[in-house]
Design an enzyme around this catalytic site. Structure first.
Site, PDB file in Angstrom:
ATOM      1  N   THR A  78       0.802  -1.227   0.000  1.00 51.50           N
ATOM      2  CA  THR A  78       0.000   0.000   0.000  1.00 51.50           C
ATOM      3  C   THR A  78       0.833   1.274   0.000  1.00 51.50           C
ATOM      4  O   THR A  78       0.282   2.373  -0.111  1.00 51.50           O
ATOM      5  CB  THR A  78      -0.949   0.020   1.207  1.00 51.50           C
ATOM      6  OG1 THR A  78      -0.179  -0.119   2.416  1.00 51.50           O
ATOM      7  CG2 THR A  78      -1.968  -1.106   1.114  1.00 51.50           C
ATOM      8  N   GLU A  92       3.675 -13.197 -23.386  1.00 52.44           N
ATOM      9  CA  GLU A  92       4.925 -12.709 -22.800  1.00 52.44           C
ATOM     10  C   GLU A  92       5.624 -13.744 -21.932  1.00 52.44           C
ATOM     11  O   GLU A  92       6.644 -13.456 -21.320  1.00 52.44           O
ATOM     12  CB  GLU A  92       4.659 -11.437 -21.996  1.00 52.44           C
ATOM     13  CG  GLU A  92       4.000 -10.310 -22.780  1.00 52.44           C
ATOM     14  CD  GLU A  92       4.833  -9.829 -23.962  1.00 52.44           C
ATOM     15  OE1 GLU A  92       6.049 -10.121 -24.001  1.00 52.44           O
ATOM     16  OE2 GLU A  92       4.273  -9.158 -24.845  1.00 52.44           O
TER      17      GLU A  92
END
Length: 280
Positions: free
Chosen positions: A13, A208
């Site tokens: 966060t 990818e």
């Protein structure tokens, strides 16, 4: 009087654009947008992850220089965590930093985030109707999309965009030549920004080679004209090698996309760089 500072690795966060970044990190200096440590990442189920130091896996995050005052405020947020000195890897080499971790026993009942990337995990959990995807290699052209019959995912082209701090390089080596990568070296690069439906994510991760450890997802801020698009998905090579020239077919796809969307100055620069590389 000079303020005392420390180097801090963040992975949850406190990341850019995440819940507590603006409150606690806005006065800190970014050192690396692409950084990683040996560890395992876990979802607490309460809107934030925790990290356990471990040699068996990798946790991705960002590196900052923070003041002692800022670190004290973060200590209050991270109460119950261990402030641990660790080695952090970046594209410019290893750095020593502190990170907030927990012991393995405290994570025993938590769900592991196998990707080691909080932003990638949240994207898959949220399943937004669409997201931004930044392409800088062959995906600037639509040839591969048409071959895979997925061109309908990539119809919404925002335009050619710029990305600070990174340079396009060719570090993924294959028998026929290299494939493109972006290296964080303080430079600037360009690519094509798409807005794609969430259904495109499985194709992109498979293309990818994310599960095979070829590229990894990363999230970057891309500028198109006067607008900044935040947390755009892109992919970076995991195991970077010395650059060699890309094969002709791959170079052609890069040049086609660049000619359509990117600046003349960048087109000249990327052609010159590819010309300078040794052929396999």
């Amino acid at each position: 009087m000079t303020k005392e500072t420390k180097t801090l690795f963040v992975y949850g966060t406190l990341l850019k654009h995440e819940k507590y970044h603006e409150t606690l990190m806005k006065e800190s200096s970014p050192l690396a947008a692409s950084a990683w440590i040996k560890g395992r990442l876990y979802d607490t189920g309460e809107g934030y992850p925790v990290c356990v130091v471990s040699e068996q896996s990798t946790v991705y995050g960002e590196l900052y220089e923070v003041s002692d005052e800022t670190l004290h405020k973060i200590d209050e947020l991270e109460e119950g965590y261990d402030q641990q000195e660790i080695e952090v890897m970046t594209d410019q080499g290893p750095r020593s930093a502190v990170a907030y971790t927990i012991c393995k026993q405290k994570a025993s009942s938590l769900k592991e985030i196998e990707s080691g990337c909080w932003k990638s995990y949240q994207l898959w959990e949220r399943k937004p109707s669409s997201f931004y995807y930044f392409a800088y290699g062959s995906c600037m052209d639509d040839a591969r999309f048409k071959l895979a019959k997925v061109e309908h995912y990539f119809k919404q082209i925002i335009g050619g965009g710029t990305l600070d701090r990174f340079t396009t390089r060719f570090t993924l080596v294959r028998p026929d030549g290299s494939r493109a990568d972006m290296v964080e070296d303080g430079g600037e690069t360009e690519g094509v920004l798409y807005e794609v439906p969430f259904d495109a994510i499985r194709y992109l991760y498979k293309r990818e080679g994310v599960n095979e450890g070829t590229y990894r997802p990363a999230f970057v801020d891309v500028t198109v004209g006067d607008q900044v698009y935040e947390d755009c998905l892109t992919f970076l090579v995991l195991k970077k090698s010395e650059e060699i020239a890309p094969p002709g077919h791959y170079r052609s796809e890069i040049e086609k996309g660049a000619d359509l969307y990117l600046s003349e100055a960048f087109r000249k620069k990327i052609r010159s760089h590819m010309d300078s590389l040794m052929k396999p």
